[in-house]
Motif scaffolding. Structure first.
Motif, PDB file in Angstrom:
ATOM      1  N   GLY A 178      33.938  37.182  36.827  1.00  0.00           N
ATOM      2  CA  GLY A 178      32.811  38.024  37.212  1.00  0.00           C
ATOM      3  C   GLY A 178      32.780  38.338  38.702  1.00  0.00           C
ATOM      4  O   GLY A 178      31.897  39.036  39.173  1.00  0.00           O
TER       5      GLY A 178
ATOM      6  N   ASN B  79      36.180  47.212  39.968  1.00  0.00           N
ATOM      7  CA  ASN B  79      36.013  46.871  38.549  1.00  0.00           C
ATOM      8  C   ASN B  79      36.778  45.620  38.126  1.00  0.00           C
ATOM      9  O   ASN B  79      36.881  45.343  36.936  1.00  0.00           O
TER      10      ASN B  79
ATOM     11  N   GLY C 295      35.375  42.612  35.727  1.00  0.00           N
ATOM     12  CA  GLY C 295      35.419  42.594  34.262  1.00  0.00           C
ATOM     13  C   GLY C 295      36.644  41.910  33.681  1.00  0.00           C
ATOM     14  O   GLY C 295      36.769  41.814  32.463  1.00  0.00           O
TER      15      GLY C 295
END
Length: 181
Positions: free
Chosen positions: A100, A150, A153
């Motif tokens: 995360g 990103n 993820g």
């Protein structure tokens, strides 16, 4: 050798005299052989002679019959200097990051390899570099830190990072292991 003012010469007197003779011979050898090689040899020799209180002499080198002079091997060309670490591209990658969290890496690229579209990518371990990255970011400067968009993820597991050249798949550095826990 002149006797000492307080009595006849002792064994240590002879040893001191022999040492002084040897030091003078070594000083003369240094001066004769290295004066052309080392610009400051004359100054060094003068300081050594003064420190050891040796007489100033311009006589050629005369060694006692018992003295031996080592023969040095011929000089060889110096080895090429090692390439500094800064002349190679590299990444600074954290070994483990929590799931995360955005993956952030430091990079260094030699000036002759800096391109505006150099990039760093995250790949599946042991995959071909040209198989496509999971996440990537340009590294346009000689050094810096980039966060890979990103990358929060990504699932837990092992990944590899590569630093690649000019919007292509030519490696500049890598692979670097990364574990997301």
């Amino acid at each position: 050798m002149a006797p000492l003012p307080y009595g006849r010469p002792t064994r240590s007197t002879y040893a001191v005299t022999a040492l002084a003779d040897l030091t003078a011979a070594a000083t003369a050898a240094l001066q004769a052989h290295f004066l052309t090689l080392v610009p400051h040899t004359a100054t060094i020799v003068d300081r050594l002679a003064a420190y050891h209180q040796l007489p100033d002499t311009t006589d050629p080198l005369v060694l006692p019959a018992s003295a031996t002079v080592p023969v040095l091997p011929p000089a060889t060309a110096p080895a090429a200097p090692a390439q500094p670490a800064s002349a190679r591209a590299g990444l600074t990658v954290p070994a483990n990051i929590p799931r995360g969290t955005q993956v952030s890496v430091g990079y260094t690229i030699p000036p002759e390899q800096v391109m505006p579209k150099n990039w760093v990518g995250i790949f599946v371990p042991n995959a071909a570099v040209n198989s496509g990255s999971l996440h990537w970011q340009y590294t346009p400067d000689a050094s810096g830190t980039v966060g890979l968009p990103n990358s929060e993820g990504l699932g837990t597991g092992r990944y590899q990072l590569w630093l690649l050249a000019n919007d292509g798949y030519t490696p500049l550095a890598g692979p670097y292991d990364l574990t997301i826990a």
